[in-house]
Scaffold this motif. Structure first.
Motif, mmCIF file in Angstrom:
data_model
loop_
_atom_site.group_PDB
_atom_site.id
_atom_site.type_symbol
_atom_site.label_atom_id
_atom_site.label_comp_id
_atom_site.label_asym_id
_atom_site.label_seq_id
_atom_site.Cartn_x
_atom_site.Cartn_y
_atom_site.Cartn_z
ATOM 1 N N SER A 35 0.631 -1.171 -0.039
ATOM 2 C CA SER A 35 -0.054 0.180 -0.111
ATOM 3 C C SER A 35 0.948 1.399 0.009
ATOM 4 C CB SER A 35 -0.844 -0.041 1.306
ATOM 5 O OG SER A 35 -0.289 -0.042 2.596
ATOM 6 N N LEU A 89 -1.821 16.170 10.013
ATOM 7 C CA LEU A 89 -2.684 16.216 9.048
ATOM 8 C C LEU A 89 -3.650 17.256 8.873
ATOM 9 C CD1 LEU A 89 -3.869 12.493 10.155
ATOM 10 C CD2 LEU A 89 -2.926 13.196 7.914
ATOM 11 N N HIS A 90 -3.474 18.370 9.841
ATOM 12 C CA HIS A 90 -4.365 19.650 9.565
ATOM 13 C C HIS A 90 -3.585 20.598 8.948
ATOM 14 C CE1 HIS A 90 -7.269 17.940 12.520
ATOM 15 N NE2 HIS A 90 -7.890 18.610 12.318
ATOM 16 N N TYR A 142 -11.860 -4.616 -1.747
ATOM 17 C CA TYR A 142 -12.735 -3.874 -1.107
ATOM 18 C C TYR A 142 -14.171 -3.615 -1.488
ATOM 19 C CZ TYR A 142 -8.952 -1.974 1.898
ATOM 20 O OH TYR A 142 -7.900 -2.162 2.734
ATOM 21 N N GLU A 151 -12.987 -0.421 7.848
ATOM 22 C CA GLU A 151 -13.076 0.776 8.419
ATOM 23 C C GLU A 151 -12.534 1.971 7.870
ATOM 24 O OE1 GLU A 151 -9.733 -0.511 10.517
ATOM 25 O OE2 GLU A 151 -11.581 -1.534 9.680
ATOM 26 N N ARG A 152 -11.262 1.689 7.060
ATOM 27 C CA ARG A 152 -10.773 2.851 6.304
ATOM 28 C C ARG A 152 -11.093 2.948 4.802
ATOM 29 N NH1 ARG A 152 -5.383 2.896 6.057
ATOM 30 N NH2 ARG A 152 -5.296 5.157 6.601
ATOM 31 N N ALA A 154 -13.295 4.533 3.151
ATOM 32 C CA ALA A 154 -13.608 5.827 2.573
ATOM 33 C C ALA A 154 -12.343 6.576 1.991
ATOM 34 C CB ALA A 154 -14.298 6.530 3.548
ATOM 35 N N GLN A 155 -11.131 6.790 2.971
ATOM 36 C CA GLN A 155 -10.037 7.316 2.433
ATOM 37 C C GLN A 155 -9.373 6.656 1.509
ATOM 38 O OE1 GLN A 155 -10.713 6.469 5.739
ATOM 39 N NE2 GLN A 155 -8.925 6.155 6.949
ATOM 40 N N LEU A 156 -9.428 5.202 1.544
ATOM 41 C CA LEU A 156 -8.670 4.413 0.450
ATOM 42 C C LEU A 156 -9.271 4.486 -0.867
ATOM 43 C CD1 LEU A 156 -8.086 1.216 2.810
ATOM 44 C CD2 LEU A 156 -6.494 3.038 2.111
ATOM 45 N N LEU A 158 -10.357 7.302 -2.240
ATOM 46 C CA LEU A 158 -9.835 8.471 -2.749
ATOM 47 C C LEU A 158 -8.136 8.097 -3.224
ATOM 48 C CD1 LEU A 158 -10.786 11.300 -0.153
ATOM 49 C CD2 LEU A 158 -12.008 10.411 -2.097
ATOM 50 N N VAL A 159 -7.519 7.369 -2.345
ATOM 51 C CA VAL A 159 -6.283 7.396 -2.877
ATOM 52 C C VAL A 159 -6.083 6.282 -4.148
ATOM 53 C CG1 VAL A 159 -4.086 6.413 -2.334
ATOM 54 C CG2 VAL A 159 -4.997 7.457 -0.570
ATOM 55 N N ARG A 161 -8.540 5.768 -6.325
ATOM 56 C CA ARG A 161 -8.967 6.532 -7.506
ATOM 57 C C ARG A 161 -8.007 7.235 -8.182
ATOM 58 N NH1 ARG A 161 -13.939 7.975 -9.854
ATOM 59 N NH2 ARG A 161 -13.611 8.967 -11.712
#
Length: 210
Positions: A35, A89-90, A142, A151-152, A154-156, A158-159, A161
């Motif tokens: 990953s 991260l912010h 997935y 549980e991850r 959603a962010q996976l 984006l990456v 895509r």
């Protein structure tokens, strides 16, 4: 960009993995291969020293364990490490840095033969196709609910895509470029540029997402 001179982006990459769960360095190396190594390959070379640095800084803790008779060290994030990760991260990160040896070889194609440049382009396309096979397999896992850490997802997504579009871009570009190079004469200085192809490149560059 790091918010602490003692930490690099690679530090935060490892810290991010530790925020998911505790890992041994062997397990971290596996995660690099499946990953994180696809989007931050520099972390691979630091996989054995970076966790130790995080422990020295109080951002991770190390625990010696026995697996059968074999000892191993497992690293976990501390509360201070989690707070530092959240702070990073912010912050808006830096944009992508393109590093492609094959593209560099195409840039200096006048010193090679068209056949050599065609071989480079075929290799670029093969690289994209091969990388996307693993990407597609992960996406299907997935989609079927079999991927690790669901549980991850959603962010996976984006990456995933981004990587999907990137591999497709490289493959399509390499195919188009190979068609162009196939028309080159042996001496590149004698080549002519198709005006319509130049116009199309300008049209593709003239975009504004707003």
């Amino acid at each position: 960009m790091s918010s602490d001179p003692a930490l690099t982006t690679t530090s935060y990459a490892i810290l991010g993995l530790l925020s998911v769960r505790a890992w041994s360095t062997y397990e971290l190396a596996q995660q690099m291969d499946r990953s994180l190594g696809r989007i931050w390959p520099r972390a691979r070379s630091k996989i054995y020293e970076e966790p130790k640095k995080l422990v020295r800084l109080g951002l991770a803790r190390a625990e010696r364990q026995l697996v059968g008779r074999r000892p191993r060290t497992v690293y976990a994030i501390t509360e201070e490490g989690r707070e530092r990760l959240v702070a990073w991260l912010h912050e808006p990160g830096e944009g992508p840095v393109l590093e492609c040896e094959q593209l560099l070889q195409v840039f200096f194609a006048e010193s090679a033969s068209p056949a050599a440049t065609l071989a480079t382009l075929r290799a670029a396309r093969a690289w994209a196709v091969e990388r996307n096979q693993g990407n597609l397999a992960a996406a299907r896992d997935y989609q079927s609910g079999a991927g690790p850490f669901p549980e991850r997802a959603a962010q996976l997504l984006l990456v995933g895509r981004f990587l999907t579009d990137y591999y497709r871009l490289v493959a399509e570009w390499a195919g188009w470029a190979a068609d162009v190079v196939a028309q080159w004469p042996e001496e590149l200085r004698d080549a002519t540029v198709d005006a319509e192809q130049f116009a199309e490149t300008v049209r593709r560059a003239d975009w504004n997402p707003d």
